[in-house]
Design an enzyme around this catalytic site. Structure first.
Site, PDB file in Angstrom:
ATOM      1  N   ASN A 210       0.838  -1.203   0.000  1.00  0.00           N
ATOM      2  CA  ASN A 210       0.000   0.000   0.000  1.00  0.00           C
ATOM      3  C   ASN A 210       0.872   1.252   0.000  1.00  0.00           C
ATOM      4  O   ASN A 210       2.101   1.162   0.011  1.00  0.00           O
ATOM      5  CB  ASN A 210      -0.970  -0.013   1.193  1.00  0.00           C
ATOM      6  CG  ASN A 210      -0.235  -0.066   2.513  1.00  0.00           C
ATOM      7  OD1 ASN A 210       0.532   0.826   2.843  1.00  0.00           O
ATOM      8  ND2 ASN A 210      -0.450  -1.148   3.268  1.00  0.00           N
ATOM      9  N   ASP A 306      -5.509  -8.968  12.978  1.00  0.00           N
ATOM     10  CA  ASP A 306      -5.641  -7.551  13.317  1.00  0.00           C
ATOM     11  C   ASP A 306      -4.832  -7.311  14.587  1.00  0.00           C
ATOM     12  O   ASP A 306      -5.253  -7.685  15.692  1.00  0.00           O
ATOM     13  CB  ASP A 306      -7.119  -7.183  13.522  1.00  0.00           C
ATOM     14  CG  ASP A 306      -7.296  -5.678  13.634  1.00  0.00           C
ATOM     15  OD1 ASP A 306      -6.526  -5.043  14.382  1.00  0.00           O
ATOM     16  OD2 ASP A 306      -8.189  -5.135  12.963  1.00  0.00           O
ATOM     17  N   LYS A 337     -14.893   1.843  14.511  1.00  0.00           N
ATOM     18  CA  LYS A 337     -13.635   1.079  14.603  1.00  0.00           C
ATOM     19  C   LYS A 337     -13.111   1.073  16.032  1.00  0.00           C
ATOM     20  O   LYS A 337     -12.649   0.070  16.550  1.00  0.00           O
ATOM     21  CB  LYS A 337     -12.610   1.726  13.663  1.00  0.00           C
ATOM     22  CG  LYS A 337     -11.495   0.813  13.234  1.00  0.00           C
ATOM     23  CD  LYS A 337     -10.770   1.356  12.026  1.00  0.00           C
ATOM     24  CE  LYS A 337     -11.593   1.212  10.758  1.00  0.00           C
ATOM     25  NZ  LYS A 337     -10.928   1.730   9.580  1.00  0.00           N
ATOM     26  N   LYS A 341     -12.869  -2.482  17.945  1.00  0.00           N
ATOM     27  CA  LYS A 341     -11.540  -3.008  18.293  1.00  0.00           C
ATOM     28  C   LYS A 341     -11.240  -2.840  19.782  1.00  0.00           C
ATOM     29  O   LYS A 341     -10.261  -3.371  20.286  1.00  0.00           O
ATOM     30  CB  LYS A 341     -10.450  -2.314  17.473  1.00  0.00           C
ATOM     31  CG  LYS A 341     -10.561  -2.562  15.964  1.00  0.00           C
ATOM     32  CD  LYS A 341      -9.265  -2.244  15.259  1.00  0.00           C
ATOM     33  CE  LYS A 341      -9.486  -2.228  13.756  1.00  0.00           C
ATOM     34  NZ  LYS A 341      -8.267  -2.491  12.995  1.00  0.00           N
TER      35      LYS A 341
END
Ligand code: C5P
Length: 404
Positions: A210, A306, A337, A341
């Site tokens: 990325n 994750d 998020k 998380k």
């Protein structure tokens, strides 16, 4: 108690007319409680004698790299380890050029090369020498190496010209040293961070990656270090210089990043996930380079761990900070998020616009935590990192009940 009490400072003096002011600086540092040893270059001795400094500081002045007598008193490596910081005042154009190129041609440049402590330079030179592109390139290099640059000042010069190049006055340098050496609020606090992007191999020569440059993560690591924290940075491949006084562990894939984080997370009090971790990786990595034999190629991808969610779900998690790069509904998605998380604080930013985001030098952020939010305007990533580090410090102190 003075802020420099018990601080050990190695004062380097180069050959410039302002070397006489270094004697005043030495006295000021001592009066503020610092223990000072002086190293002079050979040209400095053409302006002021070592005896002047020796008489003021009460210790022999170090001038030679290869003098058995001086080495017997304290060899150059021990001298570099003895100090809390090196302050070179005045630092001439020639000396700056030497350190920018890694020379170890005399005692002072060798000490700078061998030092693992902070080094501050107070430049002093003619304005044209300061403005010369060669000097500016050297300044750029040494700042990237982590050298602190204190000055120069602008004004009348000893040569009769006017402009930038005057050494900062001793009292200003004393203030800079005091501010710099005062214990940071995160002293002794261990901070673990991730930065950069990950690369997920497809075959021996290709990967899924990325656009993350690592700039935000590296700037934040430096800002946390400057607050006194002991920073460990688990970094994906980036083309940035490793910052000084930060422990770096370089990894390539999300799985490697996860393993490096989990091996270190128990010792840390704050975990900051800045890395743009690939959400998916190729299900299998081809042993040989894939040939272009057909018109299309299907790549099966599987989910990566994750890391941030895994750290936040630990039985006794550190204070956790995550990032959320979104192209739309930035705040709503970031808040979702943060909750899913289970992290303490999330820094959200808009990506995919003309300014800010992944490859840019500038960025803006919205910080979200349980019951609060704050926006930080578009600015240079280094400034933004400093502002963010202060907000993280505040939330960490409030939520963990740590004394300010
Ligand atoms: O879910 P998303 O990738 O948008 O979450 C971003 C945040 O989670 C960032 O702080 C990033 O560093 C972290 N993250 C992670 N491991 C992943 C994916 C994201 O630590 N596999």
């Amino acid at each position: 108690m003075s802020q420099l009490e018990n601080k050990k400072i190695l004062l380097g003096v180069c050959g410039g007319i302002s070397a006489y002011k270094s004697a005043v600086l030495l006295r000021a540092l001592q009066q503020a409680g610092a223990e000072v040893r002086v190293v002079m270059t050979s040209s400095a001795q053409a302006f002021v004698t070592p005896l002047t400094f020796q008489a003021l500081c009460g210790h022999p002045v170090y001038t030679e790299l290869l003098d058995p007598e001086q080495e017997a008193a304290m060899d150059h490596i021990s001298l570099a380890r003895w100090a809390d910081m090196i302050l070179v005042a005045p630092a001439t154009a020639n000396f700056i050029a030497r350190v920018a190129n890694g020379h170890a041609s005399d005692l002072l440049s060798t000490l700078c090369l061998a030092a693992t402590i902070p080094i501050a330079l107070a430049p002093a030179m003619n304005q044209a020498m300061w403005n010369n592109p060669a000097t500016q390139r050297n300044i750029d290099t040494i700042t990237r190496y982590g050298y602190r640059l204190w000055g120069p000042d602008e004004g009348d010069q000893a040569c009769g010209e006017t402009g930038p190049g005057r050494m900062l006055e001793p009292e200003t340098l004393l203030r800079r040293a005091s501010d710099f050496l005062k214990p940071g609020p995160l002293r002794g606090v261990s901070v673990l961070m991730t930065a950069g992007g990950t690369q997920e191999p497809i075959d021996p020569v290709r990967f899924v990656g990325n656009r993350s440059s690592g700039k935000m993560g590296y700037a934040l690591a430096e800002a946390m270090r400057d607050l006194g924290a002991e920073v460990t940075l688990v970094s994906g491949p980036v083309s940035l210089n490793p910052p000084s006084a930060i422990d770096i562990c370089t990894v390539q894939t999300a799985n490697e990043m996860r393993d490096a984080v989990m091996a270190r997370v128990e010792e840390c009090s704050i975990f900051i996930a800045v890395a743009a971790v690939a959400d998916y990786r190729p299900a299998s990595v081809a042993a040989e380079k894939i040939k272009k034999r057909s018109d299309s190629l299907n790549l099966e991808l599987v989910r990566n761990p994750d890391i941030l969610a895994e750290v936040a779900a630990l039985a006794d998690p550190p204070f956790t900070v995550g990032f959320a790069a979104e192209t739309e509904q930035v705040e709503a998605f970031a808040e979702e998020k943060r909750r899913s998380k289970g992290v303490d604080m999330i820094a959200a930013n808009q990506v995919g616009t003309s300014e800010g985001g992944f490859e840019s030098d500038r960025n803006s952020l919205t910080l979200l935590w349980e019951g609060g939010r704050e926006s930080l305007a578009m600015m240079e990533k280094s400034h933004l990192a400093r502002q963010l580090s202060e907000r993280i410090l505040k939330r960490y102190q409030l939520e963990r009940g740590v004394d300010e």
